[in-house]
Design a protein around this motif. Structure first.
Motif, PDB file in Angstrom:
ATOM      1  N   PHE A 290     -74.261 108.260  13.151  1.00 58.86           N
ATOM      2  CA  PHE A 290     -74.286 107.522  11.879  1.00 58.86           C
ATOM      3  C   PHE A 290     -75.714 107.155  11.499  1.00 58.86           C
ATOM      4  N   GLY A 291     -76.532 106.833  12.490  1.00 54.68           N
ATOM      5  CA  GLY A 291     -77.943 106.541  12.221  1.00 54.68           C
ATOM      6  C   GLY A 291     -78.662 107.744  11.640  1.00 54.68           C
ATOM      7  N   HIS A 292     -78.362 108.923  12.163  1.00 49.86           N
ATOM      8  CA  HIS A 292     -78.967 110.145  11.631  1.00 49.86           C
ATOM      9  C   HIS A 292     -78.618 110.339  10.156  1.00 49.86           C
ATOM     10  N   LEU A 293     -77.406 109.956   9.791  1.00 47.91           N
ATOM     11  CA  LEU A 293     -76.932 110.206   8.431  1.00 47.91           C
ATOM     12  C   LEU A 293     -77.231 109.059   7.465  1.00 47.91           C
ATOM     13  N   THR A 294     -77.478 107.864   7.975  1.00 47.94           N
ATOM     14  CA  THR A 294     -77.758 106.729   7.086  1.00 47.94           C
ATOM     15  C   THR A 294     -79.241 106.367   7.045  1.00 47.94           C
ATOM     16  N   ALA A 295     -79.994 106.762   8.040  1.00 44.12           N
ATOM     17  CA  ALA A 295     -81.443 106.498   8.066  1.00 44.12           C
ATOM     18  C   ALA A 295     -82.194 107.817   8.196  1.00 44.12           C
ATOM     19  N   THR A 296     -81.730 108.799   7.437  1.00 50.17           N
ATOM     20  CA  THR A 296     -82.272 110.152   7.540  1.00 50.17           C
ATOM     21  C   THR A 296     -83.774 110.199   7.283  1.00 50.17           C
ATOM     22  N   ALA A 297     -84.239 109.502   6.273  1.00 50.51           N
ATOM     23  CA  ALA A 297     -85.663 109.571   5.911  1.00 50.51           C
ATOM     24  C   ALA A 297     -86.551 109.077   7.052  1.00 50.51           C
ATOM     25  N   ALA A 298     -86.192 107.957   7.627  1.00 47.47           N
ATOM     26  CA  ALA A 298     -86.992 107.417   8.738  1.00 47.47           C
ATOM     27  C   ALA A 298     -86.961 108.348   9.941  1.00 47.47           C
ATOM     28  N   MET A 299     -85.785 108.856  10.270  1.00 47.90           N
ATOM     29  CA  MET A 299     -85.670 109.754  11.417  1.00 47.90           C
ATOM     30  C   MET A 299     -86.374 111.080  11.141  1.00 47.90           C
ATOM     31  N   ALA A 300     -86.307 111.542   9.922  1.00 47.57           N
ATOM     32  CA  ALA A 300     -86.993 112.789   9.564  1.00 47.57           C
ATOM     33  C   ALA A 300     -88.507 112.617   9.674  1.00 47.57           C
ATOM     34  N   GLY A 301     -89.001 111.443   9.338  1.00 45.66           N
ATOM     35  CA  GLY A 301     -90.432 111.174   9.504  1.00 45.66           C
ATOM     36  C   GLY A 301     -90.854 111.274  10.957  1.00 45.66           C
ATOM     37  N   TYR A 302     -90.031 110.736  11.848  1.00 46.15           N
ATOM     38  CA  TYR A 302     -90.321 110.830  13.278  1.00 46.15           C
ATOM     39  C   TYR A 302     -90.234 112.288  13.733  1.00 46.15           C
ATOM     40  N   ALA A 303     -89.212 112.995  13.269  1.00 45.49           N
ATOM     41  CA  ALA A 303     -89.056 114.411  13.620  1.00 45.49           C
ATOM     42  C   ALA A 303     -90.239 115.226  13.122  1.00 45.49           C
ATOM     43  N   GLN A 304     -90.726 114.886  11.938  1.00 43.60           N
ATOM     44  CA  GLN A 304     -91.889 115.594  11.391  1.00 43.60           C
ATOM     45  C   GLN A 304     -93.132 115.319  12.235  1.00 43.60           C
ATOM     46  N   SER A 305     -93.264 114.092  12.722  1.00 34.61           N
ATOM     47  CA  SER A 305     -94.420 113.762  13.567  1.00 34.61           C
ATOM     48  C   SER A 305     -94.403 114.541  14.874  1.00 34.61           C
ATOM     49  N   LYS A 306     -93.222 114.994  15.269  1.00 34.27           N
ATOM     50  CA  LYS A 306     -93.080 115.810  16.481  1.00 34.27           C
ATOM     51  C   LYS A 306     -93.143 117.300  16.161  1.00 34.27           C
ATOM     52  N   LYS A 307     -93.513 117.609  14.913  1.00 40.85           N
ATOM     53  CA  LYS A 307     -93.702 118.992  14.446  1.00 40.85           C
ATOM     54  C   LYS A 307     -92.405 119.799  14.414  1.00 40.85           C
ATOM     55  N   LEU A 308     -91.288 119.124  14.200  1.00 47.33           N
ATOM     56  CA  LEU A 308     -90.011 119.807  14.098  1.00 47.33           C
ATOM     57  C   LEU A 308     -89.904 120.450  12.711  1.00 47.33           C
ATOM     58  N   PRO A 309     -89.576 121.737  12.632  1.00 41.05           N
ATOM     59  CA  PRO A 309     -89.440 122.375  11.313  1.00 41.05           C
ATOM     60  C   PRO A 309     -88.209 121.826  10.583  1.00 41.05           C
ATOM     61  N   GLN A 310     -88.301 121.744   9.269  1.00 38.30           N
ATOM     62  CA  GLN A 310     -87.203 121.254   8.435  1.00 38.30           C
ATOM     63  C   GLN A 310     -86.631 119.933   8.986  1.00 38.30           C
ATOM     64  N   PRO A 311     -87.471 118.915   9.107  1.00 36.90           N
ATOM     65  CA  PRO A 311     -87.037 117.687   9.782  1.00 36.90           C
ATOM     66  C   PRO A 311     -85.833 116.996   9.135  1.00 36.90           C
ATOM     67  N   THR A 312     -85.761 116.968   7.826  1.00 42.55           N
ATOM     68  CA  THR A 312     -84.619 116.307   7.175  1.00 42.55           C
ATOM     69  C   THR A 312     -83.326 117.045   7.489  1.00 42.55           C
ATOM     70  N   LEU A 313     -83.359 118.349   7.347  1.00 41.93           N
ATOM     71  CA  LEU A 313     -82.181 119.152   7.658  1.00 41.93           C
ATOM     72  C   LEU A 313     -81.816 119.022   9.141  1.00 41.93           C
ATOM     73  N   ALA A 314     -82.803 119.050  10.009  1.00 41.52           N
ATOM     74  CA  ALA A 314     -82.555 118.933  11.441  1.00 41.52           C
ATOM     75  C   ALA A 314     -81.885 117.605  11.786  1.00 41.52           C
ATOM     76  N   VAL A 315     -82.336 116.529  11.170  1.00 45.99           N
ATOM     77  CA  VAL A 315     -81.750 115.211  11.418  1.00 45.99           C
ATOM     78  C   VAL A 315     -80.297 115.183  10.931  1.00 45.99           C
ATOM     79  N   GLN A 316     -80.052 115.724   9.754  1.00 43.14           N
ATOM     80  CA  GLN A 316     -78.690 115.730   9.212  1.00 43.14           C
ATOM     81  C   GLN A 316     -77.752 116.596  10.051  1.00 43.14           C
ATOM     82  N   VAL A 317     -78.202 117.781  10.392  1.00 43.52           N
ATOM     83  CA  VAL A 317     -77.360 118.691  11.186  1.00 43.52           C
ATOM     84  C   VAL A 317     -77.085 118.094  12.560  1.00 43.52           C
ATOM     85  N   SER A 318     -78.118 117.533  13.186  1.00 43.89           N
ATOM     86  CA  SER A 318     -77.901 116.949  14.516  1.00 43.89           C
ATOM     87  C   SER A 318     -76.985 115.736  14.434  1.00 43.89           C
ATOM     88  N   GLY A 319     -77.056 114.976  13.344  1.00 46.87           N
ATOM     89  CA  GLY A 319     -76.156 113.839  13.175  1.00 46.87           C
ATOM     90  C   GLY A 319     -74.701 114.274  13.101  1.00 46.87           C
TER      91      GLY A 319
END
Length: 136
Positions: free
Chosen positions: A21-50
């Protein structure tokens, strides 16, 4: 033992339900962290993993192919541990310690998921499932 196994599945899955639920409700914040870890397509990755961990958790709690649901969490946990909690790269002792704790938590949860997989894939798996295990 059937009730104990059900309680264990619910307790184990609770962390993933909250995280999903955190992945899907705080996607922007989590995507920012994912982007800092150089994950490609961080927003999509956060949503799919959620969605991924929510589905696996729901299947585990409901007892729908609980062996498959448990083993499905293992790759998520190992990837998360190595990619997001890479404590060995950090200089700050405080940050290093915090990430090492998170790394250890993910590794321990992966072990728990493997244990649940083994329990449900074995011939003598506990009941209180909606659908029998897929393996075994």
């Amino acid at each position: 033992m059937d009730v104990v196994a059900l309680i264990a599945r619910i307790a184990f899955a609770s962390i993933f339900i909250g995280a999903g639920f955190g992945h899907l409700t705080a996607t922007a914040a989590m995507a920012g962290y994912a982007q800092s870890k150089k994950l490609p397509q961080p927003t999509l990755a956060v949503q799919v993993s959620g969605v991924y961990i929510l589905v696996a958790s729901a299947l585990l709690v409901l007892g729908v192919w609980p062996d498959l649901a448990a083993i499905a969490l293992v790759p998520f946990l190992l990837i998360t541990a190595v990619v997001f909690h890479d404590f060995w790269r950090l200089e700050s002792p405080e940050e290093r310690q915090l990430e090492q704790i998170q790394f250890s938590k993910d590794l321990s949860l992966a072990g728990g998921a493997l244990a649940l997989f083994a329990l449900y894939a074995s011939d003598g798996h506990p009941g209180l499932t909606l659908v029998d295990p897929l393996f075994g």
